[in-house]
Design a protein around this motif. Structure first.
Motif, PDB file in Angstrom:
ATOM      1  N   THR A 113       7.402  10.423   6.892  1.00 53.00           N
ATOM      2  CA  THR A 113       6.649  11.647   6.341  1.00 53.00           C
ATOM      3  C   THR A 113       7.229  12.902   6.555  1.00 53.00           C
ATOM      4  OG1 THR A 113       4.919  11.561   7.744  1.00 53.00           O
ATOM      5  CG2 THR A 113       4.503  10.748   5.544  1.00 53.00           C
TER       6      THR A 113
ATOM      7  N   SER B  36       0.731  -1.216  -0.079  1.00 51.97           N
ATOM      8  CA  SER B  36       0.116   0.069   0.065  1.00 51.97           C
ATOM      9  C   SER B  36       0.860   1.106   0.076  1.00 51.97           C
ATOM     10  CB  SER B  36      -0.734  -0.023   1.445  1.00 51.97           C
ATOM     11  OG  SER B  36      -0.717   1.235   1.717  1.00 51.97           O
TER      12      SER B  36
ATOM     13  N   SER C  57       0.007   4.266   0.654  1.00 48.13           N
ATOM     14  CA  SER C  57      -0.346   5.278   1.356  1.00 48.13           C
ATOM     15  C   SER C  57       0.758   5.862   2.324  1.00 48.13           C
ATOM     16  CB  SER C  57      -1.698   4.857   2.295  1.00 48.13           C
ATOM     17  OG  SER C  57      -1.568   5.410   3.537  1.00 48.13           O
ATOM     18  N   CYS C  58       0.708   7.428   2.393  1.00 43.54           N
ATOM     19  CA  CYS C  58       1.708   7.875   3.307  1.00 43.54           C
ATOM     20  C   CYS C  58       1.071   7.941   4.738  1.00 43.54           C
ATOM     21  CB  CYS C  58       1.777   9.346   3.008  1.00 43.54           C
ATOM     22  SG  CYS C  58       2.610   9.561   1.280  1.00 43.54           S
ATOM     23  N   SER C  59      -0.011   7.376   4.937  1.00 49.44           N
ATOM     24  CA  SER C  59      -0.666   7.769   6.259  1.00 49.44           C
ATOM     25  C   SER C  59      -0.157   6.566   7.304  1.00 49.44           C
ATOM     26  CB  SER C  59      -2.075   7.433   6.303  1.00 49.44           C
ATOM     27  OG  SER C  59      -2.445   6.261   5.553  1.00 49.44           O
ATOM     28  N   SER C  60       0.631   5.488   6.549  1.00 50.57           N
ATOM     29  CA  SER C  60       1.113   4.588   7.389  1.00 50.57           C
ATOM     30  C   SER C  60       2.680   4.750   7.484  1.00 50.57           C
ATOM     31  CB  SER C  60       0.883   3.254   6.681  1.00 50.57           C
ATOM     32  OG  SER C  60       1.465   2.945   5.558  1.00 50.57           O
ATOM     33  N   CYS C  61       3.206   5.560   6.700  1.00 54.99           N
ATOM     34  CA  CYS C  61       4.752   5.893   6.871  1.00 54.99           C
ATOM     35  C   CYS C  61       5.140   6.574   7.992  1.00 54.99           C
ATOM     36  CB  CYS C  61       4.985   6.475   5.549  1.00 54.99           C
ATOM     37  SG  CYS C  61       6.694   6.688   5.337  1.00 54.99           S
ATOM     38  N   ARG C  62       6.352   6.003   8.393  1.00 55.90           N
ATOM     39  CA  ARG C  62       7.118   6.444   9.632  1.00 55.90           C
ATOM     40  C   ARG C  62       7.878   7.776   9.227  1.00 55.90           C
ATOM     41  NH1 ARG C  62      11.079   2.844  12.374  1.00 55.90           N
ATOM     42  NH2 ARG C  62      11.276   4.545  13.775  1.00 55.90           N
TER      43      ARG C  62
ATOM     44  N   ARG D 165      11.770   4.598   1.619  1.00 52.24           N
ATOM     45  CA  ARG D 165      10.966   4.305   2.846  1.00 52.24           C
ATOM     46  C   ARG D 165      11.465   3.625   3.807  1.00 52.24           C
ATOM     47  NH1 ARG D 165       4.664   3.898   1.683  1.00 52.24           N
ATOM     48  NH2 ARG D 165       3.919   3.383   3.695  1.00 52.24           N
TER      49      ARG D 165
END
Lengths: 249, 249
Positions: free
Chosen positions: A21, A12, A14-19, A67
DNA sequence: CGCCCTTTTGAGGCATTTCAAACATTGTGG
DNA sequence: CCACAATGTTTGAAATGCCTCAAAAGGGCG
């Protein structure tokens, strides 16, 4: 060590799950715009050590954000030997080397198991036009790379081998610290050969310097593990240049 | 040699009268958009040798395009000695070093009588958002600088003093040729000291190499005048590296 | 366990720097 | 316009940091 990307199902994106950002160009985007970028973003599933993100000669398709893991960029010169031009860590934006003339001028390869987000360049450019903050952020990232390459040139031009290694270790220390890891204790993801290549000195010299630093009580070293015992001593060494007639220019 | 900009009445900043638009980011703009950029553009009237375009520490105000003459960018290190990081010629875009954190990280100074166009950064950014081709062009310019700094680092990292000078001369030759001047015969705008500093070798080494090249019939040299007698010999020298263990990385 | 690759350590050599001194050029004040 | 000072350039001789070569020691992995 084969060069192929392993095709796990794309993560996925998505940036929302990324440490990371807060290090990423995405930090300036609000959720809607993130979705807009993410729509075309692919997160290349785990690249194993030795897998390429892109290769010298590839057409420009995307910019890439690390990432997790780490990446080295290198150039194959005509004579077959390779020169490392940069290391990249989570949050770093890669791929500017393809923008000037549409083809990558260097190769990027994973140093360890690594995930990267792929941001299709033309799509990114479109969003950047709609979201000035992103425009700014990409320019800042490009300008930062200009500065980083310039600092690398300065390092190679006016520092002794000893100062180069000290600076490199401080650089690694800072990058770890910025990501919430220990400033003084870490495992390097690159070999002595790779450090030597990046700093443009012989492997033997790097090896000797690690031994010296340990002997002098500045570091504790065990293979890729490094503990900085005296940060101040290291900073002092980093300032030493090869003087090369300071009355210049 | 005083560092002050001489305040001649600003030149007309119109691009229509400029010989170098084909090297300038303005080449992608149609007349209306040029006018839009030019509205806030100031062409700093003749800067004399030694006058600054900007100084290390200055706030980011503008990017600059060299209109005539030449400019060197340098960094004052903490220890007082100075390192030249770039030379710039007509059409070149300067000032990216201020974008990353809002302040110039280096100083830019005229090597000879020089005119520069000043493009207020925020205004430029606005136009870039309206004119995607300009956005692209600025990105390309930034990416080109990344490549140029990287090439400088490569030069310092893996070339002998002899190869460095050969590469430098070929670089100058190409820049002159691109601007319609002779590829083989030109006057350098920088001193031996400045060349030495840029290439990170001792002045004496540069001096000796010029003598060698002349003795070997590769160049004819008279002070800042250089005539390339054997381009092919120079290209051969440029390929020679200090090998530094080719089995690296 | 044995092979391979990375790392380490030692000894000698070389490119380039440093130091020193003469020479050329440019700028300055009388 | 010349003398003098300051700066830039050239050349030689000696010193040195780092590389090269050589060989052994230390893990990782089938």
């Amino acid at each position: 060590m084969n060069g192929n990307v392993i095709n796990f199902p794309p993560l996925s994106a998505s940036c929302s799950s990324c440490r990371w950002t807060k290090f990423c160009v995405a930090r300036v985007l609000d959720p809607e715009n993130r979705a807009q970028v993410a729509k075309n973003m692919v997160c290349s599933g785990p690249l194993r050590r030795g897998a390429h993100v892109f290769r010298q000669g590839d057409d420009l398709k995307s910019l890439y954000v690390v990432r997790s893991g780490s990446v080295k960029c290198y150039i194959d010169s005509e004579d077959g030997c390779e020169q490392i031009v940069a290391f990249h860590f989570p949050g770093d934006l890669l791929g500017f080397d393809a923008i000037a003339d549409g083809r990558h001028q260097s190769s990027a390869i994973a140093l360890e198991t690594t995930a990267v987000c792929s941001l299709p360049y033309h799509r990114l450019a479109q969003v950047a036009i709609e979201v000035p903050a992103l425009w700014n952020e990409i320019m800042r990232a490009a300008a930062s790379q200009v500065m980083e390459k310039q600092n690398h040139a300065l390092l190679l031009g006016q520092k002794s081998a000893q100062a180069r290694l000290a600076i490199f270790l401080l650089y690694m220390s800072n990058r770890f610290a910025a990501r919430g890891c220990s400033r003084s204790e870490f495992n390097l993801s690159m070999s002595r050969q790779e450090i030597a290549n990046y700093l443009a000195v012989a492997v033997e010299t790097i090896s000797r310097l690690f031994s010296d630093f340990q002997r002098r009580g500045i570091l504790e070293v065990d293979r890729r593990y490094v503990k900085i015992v005296s940060l101040t001593a290291l900073k002092d060494l980093a300032l030493e240049g090869r003087v090369l007639d300071a009355s210049n220019a």
